[in-house]
Motif scaffolding. Structure first.
Motif, PDB file in Angstrom:
ATOM      1  N   CYS A  24     -53.881 -64.380  -1.562  1.00  0.00           N
ATOM      2  CA  CYS A  24     -53.843 -63.713  -2.866  1.00  0.00           C
ATOM      3  C   CYS A  24     -52.765 -62.631  -2.892  1.00  0.00           C
ATOM      4  CB  CYS A  24     -55.206 -63.107  -3.193  1.00  0.00           C
ATOM      5  SG  CYS A  24     -56.489 -64.330  -3.532  1.00  0.00           S
TER       6      CYS A  24
ATOM      7  N   ASN B 289     -49.137 -64.300  -2.767  1.00  0.00           N
ATOM      8  CA  ASN B 289     -48.772 -65.063  -3.953  1.00  0.00           C
ATOM      9  C   ASN B 289     -49.022 -64.306  -5.253  1.00  0.00           C
ATOM     10  OD1 ASN B 289     -48.068 -68.037  -3.060  1.00  0.00           O
ATOM     11  ND2 ASN B 289     -49.761 -67.361  -1.769  1.00  0.00           N
TER      12      ASN B 289
ATOM     13  N   ILE C  43     -51.685 -63.238  -6.758  1.00  0.00           N
ATOM     14  CA  ILE C  43     -52.725 -63.790  -7.614  1.00  0.00           C
ATOM     15  C   ILE C  43     -53.364 -62.656  -8.405  1.00  0.00           C
ATOM     16  CG2 ILE C  43     -54.839 -65.155  -7.687  1.00  0.00           C
ATOM     17  CD1 ILE C  43     -52.400 -66.641  -6.609  1.00  0.00           C
TER      18      ILE C  43
ATOM     19  N   HIS D 140     -58.108 -64.256 -11.602  1.00  0.00           N
ATOM     20  CA  HIS D 140     -58.093 -65.554 -10.924  1.00  0.00           C
ATOM     21  C   HIS D 140     -58.643 -65.433  -9.507  1.00  0.00           C
ATOM     22  CE1 HIS D 140     -54.682 -67.161 -13.731  1.00  0.00           C
ATOM     23  NE2 HIS D 140     -55.836 -67.008 -14.342  1.00  0.00           N
ATOM     24  N   ALA D 141     -58.243 -64.360  -8.810  1.00  0.00           N
ATOM     25  CA  ALA D 141     -58.715 -64.164  -7.439  1.00  0.00           C
ATOM     26  C   ALA D 141     -60.240 -64.069  -7.400  1.00  0.00           C
ATOM     27  CB  ALA D 141     -58.093 -62.907  -6.842  1.00  0.00           C
TER      28      ALA D 141
ATOM     29  N   THR E 115     -49.583 -70.819  -7.574  1.00  0.00           N
ATOM     30  CA  THR E 115     -50.138 -70.423  -8.871  1.00  0.00           C
ATOM     31  C   THR E 115     -49.060 -69.812  -9.757  1.00  0.00           C
ATOM     32  OG1 THR E 115     -52.276 -69.958  -7.849  1.00  0.00           O
ATOM     33  CG2 THR E 115     -51.869 -68.965  -9.997  1.00  0.00           C
ATOM     34  N   HIS E 116     -48.207 -69.009  -9.163  1.00  0.00           N
ATOM     35  CA  HIS E 116     -47.160 -68.318  -9.906  1.00  0.00           C
ATOM     36  C   HIS E 116     -46.201 -69.318 -10.548  1.00  0.00           C
ATOM     37  CE1 HIS E 116     -44.912 -64.855 -11.083  1.00  0.00           C
ATOM     38  NE2 HIS E 116     -43.873 -65.108 -10.321  1.00  0.00           N
TER      39      HIS E 116
END
Length: 443
Positions: A106, A109, A111, A115-116, A365-366
């Motif tokens: 997390c 990236n 996050i 979302h985390a 995710t990004h």
């Protein structure tokens, strides 16, 4: 591979290929520096290296005209040194428990907290059996056993779970989130989540049906589309490649499309950008893939100069207005009938597919957020949530997962996405990366 000329003048004289999709020229002075010239005329510098597992890794350096040969060599040396340093850091790092690796994932990236929180809850509660285990002790059989227990709601007696809190949807989330973390922590060879197919969810109460095009669909889809008239072909192929919402594709304007820079300008005007992005996110220029640009460039040559919209309505009472969503939905309905696709294969399937394939191919995710035109990651679920799609397994972690993604970087990803579609459809030579990603046999 042909040798790269040793001067800028010689490089400028290199011709655009007419037969092949692209030609690559390798520099002899700096090992790993490559110039790729596409059939469309697009030129790009790339730093190429072999990873310890034998796979090839490419790092975009810039557009051909933006760098001199000396600048490209310097950028290549720097990029390869950074990658080797990252590789050493990964090798020296001792993996911890799934819980510890998740927190590091997390952080690395970026996050967002909302979302985390969702990922952590799924992995720590439903995957409690492995949450505190070292990642190198988690086996595929243990992952599959845990998934089955989540599906059936079969939890240990001392845990506060009931069968209603399990189900196929939660089991799929467990695999998806675990795969994201393990792809970052380990690699696909050591990732026990990799390649596990999602469980069917169609019969679950309240579960929305989101159809993602399967790799086997694409050859037949393109065969059907190529028989249609040019207007229908342009509309559906543009929509598929952009992965936009139906309203976004149907309302595209010529004055927002920069064919020279290869961008589509998004503003904060809610009417002009309907279906493209949240109204409150910043205005920006979104890169369009080269395949779509080539198609729209040809369409522009035959467009009426007084028409503002790329796909104008043919009806007199809607003169100089865009088409509605209905023509696009009609084309998808014809695809369903001709190819016996599920009823929930709709125009939105192009967007679900873009999210799914991006997650698989780029593992970030990004990056998936940017591929879906989500300029900011400030949403609390709802409209800005980007990871609610079924995936079959992650690809390699994207090179830009630890940096702000700019235009040049995102341009490389959107081009790679369109190439994946064309390769699966048999319109491009199937690359080894795409074959491995979708577990396809050799052609």
């Amino acid at each position: 591979m042909p040798r790269l000329p040793n001067s800028d003048r010689g490089i400028q004289r290199l011709e655009t290929p007419t037969e092949k999709r692209y030609e690559m020229y390798r520099d002899e002075a700096v090992k790993g520096l490559v110039l790729r010239i596409m059939k469309t005329g697009h030129r790009a510098w790339v730093a190429e290296r072999r990873k310890p597992n034998g796979s090839k890794q490419e790092t975009p350096l810039g557009v051909g005209d933006s760098l001199t040969l000396a600048e490209a060599r310097e950028a290549c040396i720097k990029a390869l040194a950074e990658k080797e340093s990252e590789e050493r850091n990964v090798e020296e790092r001792t993996p911890g428990t799934l819980a510890a690796e998740f927190e590091d994932y997390c952080l690395a990236n970026r996050i967002i907290p909302e979302h985390a929180k969702e990922y952590r809850r799924t992995l720590s509660i439903y995957g409690a059996a492995i949450w505190n285990m070292p990642v190198n002790k988690i086996t595929r059989s243990l992952v599959l056993k845990t998934r089955e227990r989540i599906k059936e709601g079969d939890f240990e007696e001392n845990l506060p779970y009931t069968p209603e809190r399990g189900g196929a949807a939660k089991a799929n989330d467990f695999i998806r989130y675990g795969s994201m973390v393990m792809a970052w922590s380990q690699n696909n060879k050591e990732n026990p989540f990799h390649g596990i197919q999602p469980l069917p969810r169609d019969n679950e109460e309240g579960e929305s049906k989101k159809y993602v095009f399967q790799p086997k669909d694409w050859p037949a889809i393109f065969d059907v589309i190529e028989r249609w008239n040019s207007d229908d072909r342009d509309l559906i192929l543009t929509h598929i490649m952009l992965g936009a919402r139906p309203a976004g594709t149907c309302r595209m304007r010529w004055d927002r499309l920069d064919l020279d820079k290869g961008t589509y300008k998004l503003t904060n005007n809610p009417e002009e950008c309907m279906g493209w992005k949240p109204a409150k996110s910043p205005s920006w220029a979104y890169p369009v893939d080269d395949y779509t640009l080539e198609r729209l460039r040809e369409r522009k040559q035959f467009a009426h100069p007084g028409v503002d919209f790329i796909f104008p309505s043919p009806y007199e009472n809607r003169k100089n207005q865009p088409i509605t969503n209905r023509p696009l939905e009609s084309l998808f309905r014809e695809l369903r009938v001709r190819l016996n696709l599920p009823a929930h294969c709709t125009a939105y399937s192009a967007r679900y597919t873009r999210a799914t394939y991006s997650e698989m191919a780029f593992g970030s995710t990004h990056i998936t957020s940017r591929m879906l035109n989500h300029r900011t990651d400030t949403g609390k679920g709802g409209k800005n949530a980007t990871h609610k799609y079924i995936i079959t397994g992650p690809g390699e972690v994207g090179d830009a997962s630890d940096e702000q993604i700019g235009y040049k970087t995102l341009k490389a990803y959107v081009n790679r996405y369109s190439e994946i579609i064309l390769e699966l459809a048999g319109r491009r030579e199937l690359s080894e990366a795409t074959r491995i990603l979708f577990h396809l046999p050799q052609r």
